[in-house]
Structures are given as structure tokens and as C-alpha cells.
Design an enzyme around this catalytic site. Structure first.
Site, PDB file in Angstrom:
ATOM      1  N   CYS A  38       0.991  -1.655   0.247  1.00  0.00           N
ATOM      2  CA  CYS A  38      -0.268   0.028   0.076  1.00  0.00           C
ATOM      3  C   CYS A  38       0.485   1.808   0.609  1.00  0.00           C
ATOM      4  O   CYS A  38       1.603   1.431   0.912  1.00  0.00           O
ATOM      5  CB  CYS A  38      -0.487   0.238   1.402  1.00  0.00           C
ATOM      6  SG  CYS A  38      -1.933   1.174   1.292  1.00  0.00           S
ATOM      7  N   ASN A  68      -0.321  -8.455 -10.818  1.00  0.00           N
ATOM      8  CA  ASN A  68      -1.378  -7.195 -11.025  1.00  0.00           C
ATOM      9  C   ASN A  68      -0.839  -6.286 -11.261  1.00  0.00           C
ATOM     10  O   ASN A  68       0.250  -5.713 -11.255  1.00  0.00           O
ATOM     11  CB  ASN A  68      -1.511  -7.428  -9.300  1.00  0.00           C
ATOM     12  CG  ASN A  68      -2.554  -5.963  -8.760  1.00  0.00           C
ATOM     13  OD1 ASN A  68      -1.643  -5.311  -8.135  1.00  0.00           O
ATOM     14  ND2 ASN A  68      -3.715  -5.540  -9.217  1.00  0.00           N
ATOM     15  N   ASP A  78      -2.876  -2.999 -14.275  1.00  0.00           N
ATOM     16  CA  ASP A  78      -3.554  -2.443 -15.254  1.00  0.00           C
ATOM     17  C   ASP A  78      -4.530  -3.863 -15.935  1.00  0.00           C
ATOM     18  O   ASP A  78      -3.943  -4.097 -17.211  1.00  0.00           O
ATOM     19  CB  ASP A  78      -2.259  -2.158 -16.438  1.00  0.00           C
ATOM     20  CG  ASP A  78      -1.614  -1.224 -15.671  1.00  0.00           C
ATOM     21  OD1 ASP A  78      -2.149  -0.412 -14.798  1.00  0.00           O
ATOM     22  OD2 ASP A  78      -0.804  -0.439 -16.113  1.00  0.00           O
TER      23      ASP A  78
END
Length: 345
Positions: free
Chosen positions: A109, A212, A214
Site C-alpha cells: 500500500c 497485478n 492494469d
């Protein structure tokens, strides 16, 4: 594509639904589940310290765990913090009390509240030894429930260390690794670097690599497997208003014709079901406010979407919501439009 195994958990098809803060609650997960195609779903990420406090004070589990006890498996819960002991304690509860299928740790994150204020998420990519301690403690606490990790390529473009972190995560006992193809400094700008993701694969000895970033079409999912050699893929933002994307990607992986997008009317009805599920949990007032952002996503890329977004952003009641949907939700079928680059990540 064959299924992948995260520990003893079979993920078939090898298409995972990403945990997304503020979005992947039970109502969203249920919409994805009804269309099918996701081999493993995930909740929103949980603040481990907050969860521990609630548990110790016998308070209700946070809304981010709404529905977890009852819903279908397999299901992953992602958590974040920087303290190995806290993460281990919460991971054990997730595994033994909520019986989740997979416990995932967030090291990716980039949001400042998580990185700069809490020294968690992608901030920890600077400290491989700390990541090793965290993963090792959580794996031990959760056994036999598998533990996974999600990372970015690094903190910045001049500090890419995903290969090093991948080795650390595997050595510490994680059962799978998901890599988002951007750095923390990139946030969601630019495009995901799948070549960098592919470079990690030879350095993992036995755990699956999940890519992971797009993935906004079945074609891109196929390309991820064929060109970049990942074992699985994780779809995130592109599915926020398109829960049928997983079904389309799964069909493409099986070599079957890709189902078309639902009609405009079917999409409207899907959105209204999503609204009803949300209000059933949170009540009309809060549920209506929460659905504003979801409703905007359902309209993305359709003629009249801008007007609908402007109108639905100001609804406060059920009557307001249904009136705006009836009058302004795009009725025409989608056509080729320029979609803002921040939408599908």
C-alpha cells in the site's frame, strides 16, 4: 490454465480478486461471486492494530470483515501493520476464529496514512529483515492456514528490490507472492511494469507468483500468462464497476468465447442489487452514501456517464438514488471512448 495452489487452497481459475480499501466489501464480493470467474476473493485490508483493539474490548468486528463468517470459501483477508506480534495475533484469529482460507499481509500500500504515519505497507520494503520477521511470525501463528504477501516493485524507481523481497518472503514460509508492477512512488501513475514482474519468477523456488496491475480486459489477462509467465493474476480497479470481468477472463483462459458485457439494462439491475445489499447492511442513509462511488464506476465508459456521476454524487436517500438512476443512468450501449488513465489500474 491449470489451477494454482496456495498451500492446500486450490485457486481455480488462477484469477484473484484484489483487496481494495473502501471497495471490496461483502456487497461487491457478492456481485463478483454471482457472475463467477474469480478463483479467490479478498476482503478490504484490515488494520491489525485496530482489529486487535476491537477484539480485546469485545466490540463488533470492523465493517471490513462484514460477511466473512458466512460467505463462501475460498476467501482471503488482507491485513497490515508493522509489528510482527500484532500481525501474528490477528492472523491467528483470522485463521482459527473466522476460518478464512488465506491470510495475506500487505507490503504494497502506497497511501501516506499507511506508509508515512504507520510505517506499514510499502514503507516496509525498505526493511527486508523486518518483512522476514513478520512473515515468519504470521506463518507460524496461522498454520496450517496459508499466509501470502502482496508487494510493489520497490519504494521508488531507483530503489527496486522486488527480487530480494520475493526471496525473503518465500524463505520466511509464505505460500504465494503477489506483485503489483509499480513502485510506491508511482502510486497509480503510468503503467505497470510487467517485465519487472516476470524477472521475479526464476527466483521463486516453489511458491506461485501472482501478477497485478492494469489488467482491464480478458486479452490482457491472457497476455500476462503467455508473455510474462506468471502463475496467477490479480484483477483490481478495472473490476470496480465491472464485476463480470472475472467471468470474461476465466472464459478466455479456458479458450471459450468471451461473454459480452451485460446490456445497459442488465448493468443497471446489477448496480441496483449492489445497492440493496449495501443498504441491508448499513441502512438507507449510510448505504446510499457508500453507493455513490460504486454507482459512478458502473457508468464509466458509457455515453452520459459524466452527467450521471454529477447527479448521483448528490443523492442522500433511497428515493433520490432511484430517481437519478431512472433518469440519468446511461441507457445506450458503450462505444469507444477515451477512458481516463487513473480508472483502470
Amino acid at each position: 490454465m491449470p489451477p494454482i495452489y496456495i498451500g492446500q487452497v486450490k485457486v481455480d481459475p488462477p484469477i484473484l480478486q484484489a483487496p481494495m480499501a473502501g471497495y471490496t466489501n461483502y456487497a461487491y464480493r457478492q456481485m463478483v461471486r454471482e457472475f463467477g470467474g474469480a478463483g479467490l476473493q479478498a476482503t478490504e485490508m484490515v488494520n491489525a492494530s485496530g482489529f486487535a483493539w476491537l477484539h480485546e474490548h469485545e466490540a463488533e468486528h470492523p465493517d471490513r470483515l462484514w460477511g466473512v463468517k458466512e460467505e463462501a470459501r475460498p476467501l482471503a483477508v488482507q491485513m497490515w501493520d508493522n509489528d510482527p506480534a500484532t500481525l501474528a495475533k490477528v492472523g491467528e484469529r483470522l485463521a482459527n476464529e473466522l476460518h478464512v482460507s488465506v491470510v495475506d499481509i500487505n507490503f504494497g500500500c502506497p497511501v501516506k496514512d499507511v506508509t508515512e504515519k504507520a510505517h506499514s505497507g510499502s514503507y516496509l520494503l525498505k526493511f527486508p529483515d523486518r518483512i522476514a520477521q513478520i512473515v515468519e511470525r504470521v506463518v507460524k501463528a496461522c498454520a496450517p492456514t496459508p499466509v501470502t504477501a502482496k508487494i510493489r516493485l520497490g519504494c521508488s524507481r531507483d530503489a527496486i528490490n522486488a527480487i530480494e523481497i520475493a526471496k525473503v518472503v518465500e524463505s520466511a514460509g509464505a505460500a504465494a507472492l503477489t506483485v503489483h508492477g509499480r513502485t510506491a512512488a508511482d502510486f497509480f501513475r503510468g503503467t505497470a511494469d510487467w517485465n519487472r514482474i516476470a524477472e521475479i519468477k526464476p527466483h521463486l523456488k516453489k511458491i506461485p507468483l501472482i501478477g497485478n496491475g492494469d489488467l482491464d480486459s480478458p486479452e490482457k489477462v491472457i497476455e500476462a500468462f503467455r508473455r510474462y509467465g506468471v502463475d496467477g493474476v490479480m484483477i483490481a480497479r478495472a473490476s470496480m464497476g465491472r464485476p463480470w470481468l472475472f467471468r470474461q477472463a476465466a472464459a478466455a483462459l479456458r479458450g471459450e468465447p468471451v461473454p459480452p458485457d451485460p446490456t445497459a439494462e442488465e448493468q443497471r439491475l446489477t448496480m441496483l442489487r449492489h445497492y440493496e445489499l449495501t443498504c441491508a447492511r448499513f441502512g438507507e442513509q449510510k448505504g446510499t452514501l457508500l453507493m455513490r462511488k460504486f454507482a459512478c464506476n458502473y457508468a464509466t465508459g458509457r455515453p452520459g456517464a459524466r452527467t450521471f456521476r454529477a447527479m448521483v454524487a448528490n443523492v442522500f436517500t433511497r428515493e433520490d438514488f432511484f430517481n437519478v438512476v431512472e433518469r440519468y443512468f446511461p441507457r445506450e450501449e458503450p462505444h469507444d471512448v477515451d477512458i481516463p488513465p487513473h480508472v483502470y489500474k
